[in-house]
Design a protein around this motif. Sequence first.
Motif, short mmCIF file in Angstrom:
data_model
loop_
_atom_site.label_atom_id
_atom_site.label_comp_id
_atom_site.label_asym_id
_atom_site.label_seq_id
_atom_site.Cartn_x
_atom_site.Cartn_y
_atom_site.Cartn_z
N SER A 139 0.83 -1.21 0.00
CA SER A 139 0.00 0.00 0.00
C SER A 139 0.86 1.26 0.00
O SER A 139 0.55 2.25 -0.67
CB SER A 139 -0.92 0.00 1.23
OG SER A 139 -0.15 -0.06 2.43
N SER A 176 2.42 1.83 -3.51
CA SER A 176 1.44 2.37 -4.46
C SER A 176 1.24 3.87 -4.25
O SER A 176 1.26 4.65 -5.21
CB SER A 176 0.11 1.63 -4.29
OG SER A 176 -0.88 2.21 -5.11
N GLU A 177 1.09 4.30 -2.99
CA GLU A 177 0.86 5.71 -2.70
C GLU A 177 2.10 6.55 -3.00
O GLU A 177 2.00 7.68 -3.49
CB GLU A 177 0.45 5.89 -1.23
CG GLU A 177 -0.93 5.33 -0.91
CD GLU A 177 -2.01 5.94 -1.78
OE1 GLU A 177 -2.02 7.18 -1.94
OE2 GLU A 177 -2.85 5.19 -2.30
N LYS A 223 2.27 7.17 -6.70
CA LYS A 223 1.29 8.18 -7.12
C LYS A 223 1.80 9.58 -6.77
O LYS A 223 1.60 10.53 -7.55
CB LYS A 223 -0.04 7.92 -6.44
CG LYS A 223 -0.76 6.66 -6.92
CD LYS A 223 -2.05 6.43 -6.15
CE LYS A 223 -2.73 5.14 -6.58
NZ LYS A 223 -3.96 4.86 -5.78
#
Length: 827
Positions: free
Chosen positions: A722, A725-726, A729
């Motif tokens: 997680s 992924s962040e 981004k």
Amino acid sequence: MASRTGDLVSPFQPAHQLDLDALLRYASVNVPDFPRSPSKFTISQFGHGQSNPTFLMEVGFGAAVKRYVLRKKPAGKLLESAHAVDREFQVLRALGDHTVVPVPKVFCLCNDPNVIGTAFYIMEFLEGRIFIDSKLPGVPPERRRAIYRATAKTLASIHSANVDMIGLGKYGRRDNNCRRQKERWARQYSASTAEGKPASNPKMFRLIDWLRQNIPPEDSSGVAAGIVHGDFRIDNLVFHPTEDRVIGILDWELSTLGNQMSDVAHCCLPYTVVIGQNKHLDAGFEVTGIPEGIPSQAEFLDDYCSASGKPWPAKVWKFYVAFALFRGASICTGIYNRWLLGNASGGERAQYVGNHANELINFAMDFIARKSVLPEYPPSVAQADAKQFGNGNKIQNILDERGRFVPSQRVLELRNKVIKFMEDYIYPNEKEFEKLAQSDARWTIHPEEERLKELARKEGLWNLWIPFDSAARARKLIFGEGPNPISDGGRDLLFGAGLSNLEYGYLCEIMGRSVWAPQIFNCSAPDTGNMEVLLRYGNKEQLEEWLMPLLEGKIRSAFAMTEPQVASSDATNIECSIKRQWDSYIINGNKWWTSGAMDPRCRVLIVMGKTDFSAAKHKQQSMILVDIKTPGVHIKRPLLVFGFDDAPHGHAEISFENVCVPAKNILLGEGRGFEIAQGRLGPGRLHHCMRLIGAAERGMQLMAERALSRKAFGKFIAQHGSFLSEMAKCRIELERTRLLVLEAADQLDRLGNKKARGTIAMAKVAAPNMALKVLDMAMQVHGVAGFSTDTVLSHLWATARTLRVADGPDDVYLGTIAKFELQRAKL
């Protein structure tokens, strides 16, 4: 010498007699405060000009006399679309009510031909000076330069008006303007030379063909479009009776939306041909010699480009001058045609314009045959800044490398020096600076800060933000035209390194990685914006008293605009009063969020207030320099931003109680506050965005370091899917926003403030929102430590959040972006 506006009248032309009784009845009803039952009502005709007949109305009541100006359509048969006085009235009202463009106030428009025979409008009479002769005979050389500079700045003010915001969005088509104008004037030339009228000139048709083949690509896209005056020249300007500034622009008959560079070329025609009242035209200044004091054509264009933000037009200048000569020839032919019919407003002088038309055609053909018509670079770059780059052939990164987001070797070297300075001195001292800022002595200056400032200056990392055009103006004012004494005594970089906005962006980003860094390099707000105001608008005395100490870093400044009792994002709401009293101004009002005013080094405030509450709403405001130690200036309290008081910088609430300031401290003159405010939003508009990129990069760095060193639930944070992924981004958002900010900076350099405003608006929205997202993620990875002052993250986050309001509300910029999108859809 100049002619007084009231002295340019002459007896009525027979074709222009008016029904005075009907006119008096109409004016009494429709002109505000028009004298009732006047004891005197006389009309005389202005003899200067060859377009719509214009008259001076003098209305006496008792011993007093009021003056007005009436402008009407000519009588008789007219060419299609010519002499539209309703359009003149429309553009004058829009500019007068909503901009700082100097135009006479219009009172009423009458489209009823039963009153005086044709449509007309009435406007105010401006008491001032008109220079009929562009050579300015009888004017001292130093004032000639000032007059031409004022002319360039006035034209730039027209071209900076936002037509969509002032209700002129449909005043004309923006694309293919020169193409359509060429066709229009070609048709009118043919109509004026048909069937027994003046004979046509075969060269005119060759000129038309050359123009058709050489229309610049920018014309079809409308990228250079905006308000076009259509006949902008020095004798259509009214200058102040004693000061060398423009108070009114006349003769808007040919105004439209279109390619603004055609206006510039028309204004520059005296350099190619002097159009006078004699039987034949004279060659222009570039052939006969430029009168002493008048700038060269390149210098005049440099002044205009600097004021308007337009790119240097060397590659397209031949077309625009030839186009102006072609249009002038067509207009002269039409005037001669009207003279033959007996209804030319210029009287007997119109008989010569038949000769003028053919001579203009000859001048145009000679001009397009020239090999070179303009220097490759503007004088302010080629001369004033050449020394900073070593020699003339090293100025490549100002002009010929625009649009390429790869820093030059010179910028890379500066960037590496800034990075090393940050690593060696800024980051290691952040905790010390923060410790002082949290102590009881927080409103004092850490001694290490002053030492680092001196070191940055010696490293050549001082005032890097200063645009080269602003630096050139200040040098000339302070040191004159001779050798630059600023290079002596170790002060060679006091006016910066001559960087473009794009080049400075690479350096400003690095400084943004620390809240303490910009001030060390003398590149922090609000000082940069205030220095920009002085660089662009200050006079010599103001520069010497306030700018030089600011450039040297000896003092600091603040900008006092926002008020607690009104919504100050709309500056028309400002209530602070600045009233003239003899040789002083008296200031009364309350301001808050005056950033920098708490700093013990702060010596000068730029205060925005109203000098005339009854003027047009955008001409009520003025800016004035106030010594913070002046009696009546009261610092009431520091204001907190999410708990940060940003000591020793601070954000102050200030009251002004009968503060007496010398009249010489007014900036640019009364009623010029909006004009200055727009100029203050020049290059500095992107500095916050650039710094936010740096703040986000600092957040990414700290986020990665924390994730690689901190374990949760049996593994490093960097091993959690997680988080990965962040983080990815965040990197995508950061890189996307960086490109947008660089594109905005590049457009500022290439297209100017006005044309770049859409992209700037996007950057203004994107940068703080991106930084908030990245910093929020970094704070989350740090856990509760991220919300404390143990790291810089919370302070960087608070600063970024503030800028969504302090640097302009998101909704304002989003509205601007959406309007541009809708405009594109309509084209």
